[in-house]
Write an enzyme that holds these catalytic residues in place. Sequence first.
Site, PDB file in Angstrom:
ATOM      1  CG  ASP A  61      89.763  12.484  16.077  1.00  0.00           C
ATOM      2  OD1 ASP A  61      89.908  13.262  17.210  1.00  0.00           O
ATOM      3  OD2 ASP A  61      90.410  12.637  15.273  1.00  0.00           O
ATOM      4  CG  HIS A  63      86.876  10.366  12.579  1.00  0.00           C
ATOM      5  ND1 HIS A  63      86.367  11.438  12.018  1.00  0.00           N
ATOM      6  CD2 HIS A  63      87.961  10.662  13.301  1.00  0.00           C
ATOM      7  CE1 HIS A  63      87.372  12.246  11.925  1.00  0.00           C
ATOM      8  NE2 HIS A  63      88.546  11.670  12.720  1.00  0.00           N
ATOM      9  CG  ASP A  89      87.770  15.420  14.503  1.00  0.00           C
ATOM     10  OD1 ASP A  89      87.030  16.481  14.215  1.00  0.00           O
ATOM     11  OD2 ASP A  89      88.930  15.265  14.145  1.00  0.00           O
ATOM     12  CG  ASN A 121      89.421  18.695  11.815  1.00  0.00           C
ATOM     13  OD1 ASN A 121      89.178  17.756  12.476  1.00  0.00           O
ATOM     14  ND2 ASN A 121      89.800  18.272  10.486  1.00  0.00           N
ATOM     15  CG  HIS A 122      85.829  15.429  10.724  1.00  0.00           C
ATOM     16  ND1 HIS A 122      85.866  14.782   9.570  1.00  0.00           N
ATOM     17  CD2 HIS A 122      87.401  15.206  10.767  1.00  0.00           C
ATOM     18  CE1 HIS A 122      87.160  14.183   8.770  1.00  0.00           C
ATOM     19  NE2 HIS A 122      87.951  14.852   9.741  1.00  0.00           N
TER      20      HIS A 122
END
Length: 168
Positions: A61, A63, A89, A121-122
């Site tokens: 991730d 982010h 992500d 999932n993001h």
Amino acid sequence: MEDSIIRQTIFTILTSRMYKGNHKTSFPSKNILSIIKKAKEIFIKESSLLQLHDEFTIVGDIHGNIDDLLRIFEKCEYPPKTNYVFLGDYVDRGQNSLEVIILLFCLKILYPKSLFLLRGNHECESITTIYGFKNECERFYDANVYNKFMKCFMHLPYAAVVNNSYLC
């Protein structure tokens, strides 16, 4: 899409970090839409389960943290010298989700066989609405840019098997 737009976009993102996070990069909306379109064309051609055979650096991730992404590239080298599989992500939570995803899309366009982006999932509308990517897109561009990202994310591969040994 012109290669020069891709290279100029990468250059702008990289040089903006000289301001130590105090400078937000901005690009013409038409350039962003062209980058998304070209990346989507590449993702559509890829399988939803990638079978990869080579040495890869696997990255978790990001982010929206552009500084972490750049540190990874500086330590492990940029594509195509190093091959990458990113586990998703890319956006949300961090302050620079747009720069992260735009840089990764540009590198994917330039080096489609050296950099692979999986869907996390993001990379969906419900999560990006809650955790900030939608707001960031609409603050710097508009709902159309956000919607194009969401449609592009729908074509990201879900998984990769690397060297018949590692399931990502």
